[in-house]
Design an enzyme around this catalytic site. Sequence first.
Site, short mmCIF file in Angstrom:
data_model
loop_
_atom_site.label_atom_id
_atom_site.label_comp_id
_atom_site.label_asym_id
_atom_site.label_seq_id
_atom_site.Cartn_x
_atom_site.Cartn_y
_atom_site.Cartn_z
N LYS A 84 -13.09 -4.16 -5.59
CA LYS A 84 -13.59 -2.85 -6.00
C LYS A 84 -12.46 -1.90 -6.29
O LYS A 84 -12.61 -0.96 -7.07
CB LYS A 84 -14.45 -2.27 -4.89
N LYS A 111 -8.62 -11.14 -9.20
CA LYS A 111 -9.56 -11.28 -8.08
C LYS A 111 -10.65 -10.20 -8.16
O LYS A 111 -10.38 -9.06 -8.54
CB LYS A 111 -8.70 -11.14 -6.82
N LYS A 136 0.83 -1.21 0.00
CA LYS A 136 0.00 0.00 0.00
C LYS A 136 0.85 1.25 0.00
O LYS A 136 0.52 2.23 -0.66
CB LYS A 136 -0.96 0.01 1.18
P1 AMP Z 1 -11.15 -6.58 1.46
O1 AMP Z 1 -12.28 -5.60 1.48
O2 AMP Z 1 -10.52 -6.78 0.11
O3 AMP Z 1 -10.17 -6.37 2.58
O4 AMP Z 1 -11.83 -8.00 1.76
C1 AMP Z 1 -12.58 -8.31 2.90
C2 AMP Z 1 -12.63 -9.82 3.03
O5 AMP Z 1 -13.18 -10.43 1.84
C3 AMP Z 1 -11.25 -10.46 3.22
O6 AMP Z 1 -11.37 -11.47 4.21
C4 AMP Z 1 -10.90 -11.06 1.89
O7 AMP Z 1 -10.12 -12.23 2.05
C5 AMP Z 1 -12.27 -11.39 1.27
N1 AMP Z 1 -12.25 -11.20 -0.19
C6 AMP Z 1 -12.11 -10.02 -0.84
N2 AMP Z 1 -12.15 -10.20 -2.19
C7 AMP Z 1 -12.33 -11.53 -2.39
C8 AMP Z 1 -12.46 -12.36 -3.57
N3 AMP Z 1 -12.44 -11.84 -4.80
N4 AMP Z 1 -12.62 -13.68 -3.40
C9 AMP Z 1 -12.66 -14.22 -2.16
N5 AMP Z 1 -12.54 -13.51 -1.03
C10 AMP Z 1 -12.38 -12.18 -1.11
#
Ligand code: AMP
Length: 330
Positions: free
Chosen positions: A198, A195, A112
Site C-alpha cells: 500500500k 511487491k 525508513k
Molecule cells: P507490512 O504491512 O508490509 O509490514 O507486511 C505485513 C506482513 O505481510 C509481513 O509479514 C510481510 O512479509 C507480508 N507481506 C507484505 N506484502 C507482501 C507481499 N506483496 N507478498 C507477500 N507477503 C507480503
Amino acid sequence: MKRVLSGIQPTSDSFHLGNYLGAVKQWVELQDGHDAFYCIVDLHALTIETDPALLRKRTLASAAQLIALGISPEKSTLFVQSQVPQHNQLGWIMECLTGFGEASRMTQFKDKSSKSGADSSRVGLFTYPMLQAADILLYQAHFVPVGEDQRQHIELTRDLAGRFNSRYGQTFQLPEAYILKTAAKINDIQEPTAKMSKSSGAVAGVIEIMDSPEANLKKIKSAVTDAGKEVRFNLAEKPGISNLLTIHSALSGQSIDSLEKDFEGKGYGDFKGAVAEVVVEYLRPIRARALELLEDEKHLLDILHQGSEKARSVASKTLESTYKNLGVVL
Ligand code: AMP
Ligand code: TRP
C-alpha cells in the site's frame, strides 16, 4: 508444543492479498500443533504519526480481519501490544543491552530514516527492533513466522537473548525466524515487477480484503498483462500473468501446471475473469465476517481483552525472572 509468536502493524484500514498469502495464511496454519501468540503491534505503528481515531479504527479492523481470515481466538492468543505493558518494560532492558552501532546497522531503520532524513526520524524508529525483541522474548517463542525483510530483526533478537543469558543467567529462549519458502510473494497487479504494497503501489494494483467484491472484480479485470497471449508461468517474460497464476493457485489450491493446461488456447480475458471469480468468491465471506465482527465492538473488545490477559500472564512471568536476574529489587 512449540511456541510461535508474530506481530502485524495496524497501519491500514485493510490488509491486502500479499499480507494474507505472504503472512497471515501461515499464521492460521501454525495455530494447529503450536502454541500461537499473535500480536497487533500498535506501539510499533506509533513510529509513523497516526491520527488517534484512525489508530483505534485500524487496530479494531486488524483484529476483525485476522479473525475473519482464520485466526481463532480459541486456538491462538490474539492480543494488542499496548494492553500488555511488559512489552515496554522489557523493551527498555533490550535498549540497554543493544549497542548504538548495532542498532544503526538495522536495514529497516536505514531505509525508513533515509526517506525522511536522519534528523527528522523518530527515536522510536531507531529503537523499534528492541521493542520487537521484547515482543518475542517475553513469550519464550521458539519460532517467529515473518517475511524475509524481518530476518535481521530476529537475528538481533537472538543476539540480545544470548547476551542477556550469558551475562545474567539463562532467562530467554533463543527464537528462530520461521521464513516460509512456500509463502507466496504477491506482486502489484498494475506493476507486476514490484511487491504488492500500500505504501508504494497505486490503489489499482492492490487487492484489499475489505474492498467491495465489485471493486475487486473491476481491479482484477483491469490487471496488467504481458505481450503474447498464452497463459504461461514465466516470471521474466510474463510477470503479470505469472502473478495472477500465483494468486489463483494460492487461493484455489489448483496447481499452476494444471491452470496452464485449463487455459490452453484461451485468451488473457478469459483467464482474468477466472482469477477475478476465484479472488472475489474467496474474499466475499471473509469481508462479510470482518464487517459483522466490527458491528459488535463490545464483543470484539472482549476477545482482545481476553487475549491480552492471557498474554500478560505469560509476559509478567518472564519480566519477573528478567528483573530478578538483573538484580532489580522486587
Ligand atoms: P507490512 O504491512 O508490509 O509490514 O507486511 C505485513 C506482513 O505481510 C509481513 O509479514 C510481510 O512479509 C507480508 N507481506 C507484505 N506484502 C507482501 C507481499 N506483496 N507478498 C507477500 N507477503 C507480503
Ligand atoms: N516488525 C514487524 C513487521 O514490520 C512487525 C512486528 C513487530 C513483529 N513485533 C513483532 C513481527 C514480533 C514478529 C514478531 O512486519
